[in-house]
Design an enzyme around this catalytic site. Sequence first.
Site, PDB file in Angstrom:
ATOM      1  N   HIS A  86       9.132   0.916   3.260  1.00  0.00           N
ATOM      2  CA  HIS A  86      10.227   0.908   4.232  1.00  0.00           C
ATOM      3  C   HIS A  86      11.062  -0.345   3.966  1.00  0.00           C
ATOM      4  CE1 HIS A  86       7.774  -2.091   6.222  1.00  0.00           C
ATOM      5  NE2 HIS A  86       6.783  -1.230   6.339  1.00  0.00           N
TER       6      HIS A  86
ATOM      7  N   MET B  50       0.848  -1.192   0.000  1.00  0.00           N
ATOM      8  CA  MET B  50       0.000   0.000   0.000  1.00  0.00           C
ATOM      9  C   MET B  50       0.887   1.247   0.000  1.00  0.00           C
ATOM     10  SD  MET B  50      -3.408  -0.980   2.097  1.00  0.00           S
ATOM     11  CE  MET B  50      -2.792  -0.823   3.738  1.00  0.00           C
TER      12      MET B  50
ATOM     13  N   ARG C  54       3.242   2.577   9.656  1.00  0.00           N
ATOM     14  CA  ARG C  54       2.599   3.385  10.698  1.00  0.00           C
ATOM     15  C   ARG C  54       3.611   3.989  11.673  1.00  0.00           C
ATOM     16  NH1 ARG C  54      -3.064   1.746  10.831  1.00  0.00           N
ATOM     17  NH2 ARG C  54      -3.284   0.206   9.197  1.00  0.00           N
TER      18      ARG C  54
ATOM     19  N   HIS D  90       9.323  -3.685   3.159  1.00  0.00           N
ATOM     20  CA  HIS D  90       8.876  -3.893   1.772  1.00  0.00           C
ATOM     21  C   HIS D  90      10.066  -4.224   0.874  1.00  0.00           C
ATOM     22  CE1 HIS D  90       5.673  -0.991   3.233  1.00  0.00           C
ATOM     23  NE2 HIS D  90       4.952  -1.996   2.803  1.00  0.00           N
TER      24      HIS D  90
ATOM     25  N   SER E 244       7.141  -0.716  10.081  1.00  0.00           N
ATOM     26  CA  SER E 244       5.752  -0.568   9.684  1.00  0.00           C
ATOM     27  C   SER E 244       5.569   0.825   9.114  1.00  0.00           C
ATOM     28  CB  SER E 244       4.835  -0.755  10.903  1.00  0.00           C
ATOM     29  OG  SER E 244       3.543  -0.240  10.611  1.00  0.00           O
TER      30      SER E 244
ATOM     31  N   GLN F  77      -2.649 -12.308   7.872  1.00  0.00           N
ATOM     32  CA  GLN F  77      -2.900 -11.993   6.459  1.00  0.00           C
ATOM     33  C   GLN F  77      -2.300 -13.074   5.559  1.00  0.00           C
ATOM     34  OE1 GLN F  77      -2.755  -7.944   4.526  1.00  0.00           O
ATOM     35  NE2 GLN F  77      -0.640  -8.549   4.127  1.00  0.00           N
TER      36      GLN F  77
HETATM   37  O1  PAF Z   1      -0.099  -5.760   3.690  1.00  0.00           O
HETATM   38  C1  PAF Z   1      -0.521  -4.843   2.963  1.00  0.00           C
HETATM   39  O2  PAF Z   1       0.143  -3.841   2.733  1.00  0.00           O
HETATM   40  C2  PAF Z   1      -1.914  -4.965   2.350  1.00  0.00           C
HETATM   41  O3  PAF Z   1      -2.777  -5.623   3.207  1.00  0.00           O
HETATM   42  C3  PAF Z   1      -1.896  -5.643   0.958  1.00  0.00           C
HETATM   43  C4  PAF Z   1      -1.412  -7.070   1.035  1.00  0.00           C
HETATM   44  C5  PAF Z   1      -1.004  -4.846   0.014  1.00  0.00           C
HETATM   45  C6  PAF Z   1      -3.315  -5.647   0.385  1.00  0.00           C
HETATM   46  O4  PAF Z   1      -3.824  -4.367   0.241  1.00  0.00           O
END
Ligand code: PAF
Length: 290
Positions: free
Chosen positions: A35, A31, A190, A38, A188, A156
């Site tokens: 950081h 999204m 956030r 990712h 994160s 998730q």
């Molecule tokens: O983990 C995330 O950033 C989101 O939940 C994802 C997997 C990109 C789905 O929007």
Amino acid sequence: MKIVRTVSELRGIVRQARTNGSALIGLVPTMGALHDGHLSLVHAARRDCGFVIMSIFVNPKQFTEAADLEGYPRQEAADTALADAAGVDVVFAPDASELYPDGFATTVHVTGPLTQTLEAAGRGPEHFDGVATVVSKLLIAAGADAAFFGQKDAQQVLVVRRMVADLGIPTDIVACPTVRDSDGLAKSSRNVRLSGADRAQAVAIPRALEAVEAALALGETGTDALHSRATTVLTAAGITPEYVAFVDARTLLPATDIAEPVLCAIAARVGSVRLIDNTLLTLPDTIEEN
Ligand code: PAF
């Protein structure tokens, strides 16, 4: 590195990559507000795949609070520069209307404990519907052979794995280790919203997980006792957790002791920021043998 906004452009590029002989197509769904966590997913994708796509899409369907959606950091120019430097081949950054055009009426809903425990209470029951719906759309749009997710969002990962298995989406779901700052706080998007004092307080979350790991290493396998180790650390730091949970790492059903791999997961609000973290607990060899 290319940036594309439509599914048809993405499909064209992927078709071309396959024609050019890229063995595997990897997808890193994000999204944005990138950081090091990712970027570690990009590195894993680069290692395993010949062509790497990153999606950047703040998915409105997985937010239950309008303020949270509005306040979510958006920094596309910085993100695409980071993605480029990390070796991403194409960024897919669609508008909401590309993924959810007028008349969109489908929700992907994973039933059972995977979506009813842990984050379900804090984020609302629609959260995992939003995640499953957007991830299924992204996997289908990209035609990815593998997709890379952070283990920090362990629930998730399980929901997405269940979803691809049930829908027969031919994508390997790869979970990558949580990346931490030097003081242990999990990376994160956030974290940028934590004030200096909140940032110092938040470190109690990884410390609580470490206290659990240390107690297990000393032979404490009862989850009640391990739970109080974690809450002692959190309470001492002035944090009242939303949950400290010990659950079977595959089913997310409550675990009473560490016989099978158990996920110890914590969610807590620090200041105005809701943070999550977890650790996977397995029986140390020495205890298992006794
Ligand atoms: O983990 C995330 O950033 C989101 O939940 C994802 C997997 C990109 C789905 O929007």
